[in-house]
Design a protein around this motif. Sequence first.
Motif, short mmCIF file in Angstrom:
data_model
loop_
_atom_site.label_atom_id
_atom_site.label_comp_id
_atom_site.label_asym_id
_atom_site.label_seq_id
_atom_site.Cartn_x
_atom_site.Cartn_y
_atom_site.Cartn_z
N GLY A 100 8.35 6.84 -50.98
CA GLY A 100 7.90 7.38 -52.25
C GLY A 100 9.01 7.82 -53.19
N ARG A 101 10.25 7.86 -52.72
CA ARG A 101 11.35 8.25 -53.59
C ARG A 101 11.81 7.07 -54.44
N PRO A 102 12.45 7.33 -55.59
CA PRO A 102 13.03 6.23 -56.37
C PRO A 102 14.05 5.47 -55.53
N LEU A 103 14.12 4.17 -55.75
CA LEU A 103 15.04 3.34 -54.95
C LEU A 103 16.47 3.84 -55.03
N ILE A 104 16.88 4.32 -56.20
CA ILE A 104 18.25 4.77 -56.35
C ILE A 104 18.56 5.91 -55.38
N GLU A 105 17.55 6.70 -55.04
CA GLU A 105 17.75 7.79 -54.08
C GLU A 105 17.81 7.27 -52.65
N THR A 106 17.01 6.27 -52.35
CA THR A 106 17.02 5.72 -50.98
C THR A 106 18.33 5.00 -50.68
N LEU A 107 19.09 4.67 -51.73
CA LEU A 107 20.35 3.96 -51.54
C LEU A 107 21.56 4.88 -51.53
N GLN A 108 21.35 6.18 -51.51
CA GLN A 108 22.47 7.13 -51.46
C GLN A 108 23.06 7.33 -50.06
N PRO A 109 22.27 7.30 -48.97
CA PRO A 109 22.84 7.53 -47.64
C PRO A 109 24.04 6.68 -47.26
N PRO A 110 24.14 5.39 -47.67
CA PRO A 110 25.34 4.63 -47.33
C PRO A 110 26.63 5.27 -47.86
N LEU A 111 26.55 5.93 -49.02
CA LEU A 111 27.71 6.63 -49.55
C LEU A 111 28.11 7.78 -48.63
N TYR A 112 27.11 8.49 -48.12
CA TYR A 112 27.40 9.58 -47.19
C TYR A 112 28.02 9.04 -45.90
N THR A 113 27.57 7.86 -45.49
CA THR A 113 28.14 7.24 -44.30
C THR A 113 29.63 6.94 -44.51
N ILE A 114 29.97 6.41 -45.67
CA ILE A 114 31.38 6.12 -45.97
C ILE A 114 32.21 7.40 -45.91
N LYS A 115 31.72 8.43 -46.58
CA LYS A 115 32.48 9.68 -46.65
C LYS A 115 32.62 10.36 -45.29
N SER A 116 31.54 10.36 -44.52
CA SER A 116 31.62 11.02 -43.20
C SER A 116 32.54 10.27 -42.26
N THR A 117 32.56 8.94 -42.38
CA THR A 117 33.45 8.14 -41.55
C THR A 117 34.91 8.41 -41.92
N LEU A 118 35.19 8.54 -43.21
CA LEU A 118 36.55 8.85 -43.66
C LEU A 118 36.96 10.24 -43.21
N LEU A 119 36.03 11.20 -43.22
CA LEU A 119 36.33 12.55 -42.77
C LEU A 119 36.71 12.58 -41.29
#
Length: 279
Positions: A100-119
């Motif tokens: 039910g969320r806008p698609l742009i919101e459902t596509l945010q988790p991959p960014l968090y994956t990148i950042k957490s992996t770099l951390l």
Amino acid sequence: MPRSEASYALTDAYRRQLLALRDAAVATATAAWAAINPSDLDGTYAAWAAAAAAVTAASGRMAVAATSSYLEEFLGRELDVAGVTVPAVDLERAEQGRDGRPLIETLQPPLYTIKSTLLQRRPLEQALASGLARAVRTVSVEVMADGRDTLDEISRQDTRIVGWRRATTGGPCGACLAAATGAIQHTDVVLRVHAHCRCVKEPVVAGVQERIRRPSGQELFDRLTPTEQDNLFAGRGGQAKADLVRDGDVPLEALLTAQPKARAVDDIVETPLSALTSS
């Protein structure tokens, strides 16, 4: 288990159509991923997410339309009547994710994956690859969900459709084979899937004498050669897992495990070999 070979083939053609739409969206989103610049991660990711959301929505709208057309043709063949129509659905449903969320919101988790992996001080290449894998899963799931949700919505409104069976083929995983029992499900029951799942619902039509039986998951597994059975579980237990099933040590249904989702219907996953062999 439709009335005719033509209806049976129509379901398989519909599945291929959905998969083609999914694969095209994934390919476009993957190609655009190359523009992500680590020196401006947030900015370039935002641009990618907007483009990926647009292509996912466009493919989703085509999946909605394809599903409506499939149901009209399927009902026409099963009932042997011309000019069948089904309840209209809103193509713009494809602008939202399956939760039910806008698609742009459902596509945010991959960014968090990148950042957490770099951390975690992992290499940049690994972080981007992990993010892309998650992004591809999201695009894949959302395009297929538009078709599946449309079929659900129409089936609940159209009294000619009284149930459905799981239709799986084309290299299914163990979880999908286990779920393909041939049992008729009520129209309110959601098809449980996983990322990159190829399964679709095949409607059961009221008053139709079904003649063409779709094979169950067990029958599909039994038709494979031992080598094909081993390859079915490649990277997920291989021959060891296949041995458990074909030797009868583990029933096929044991390969089906629920994967809870906070915002959507539970997914399914193939039970790992370690869980099948643990005492």
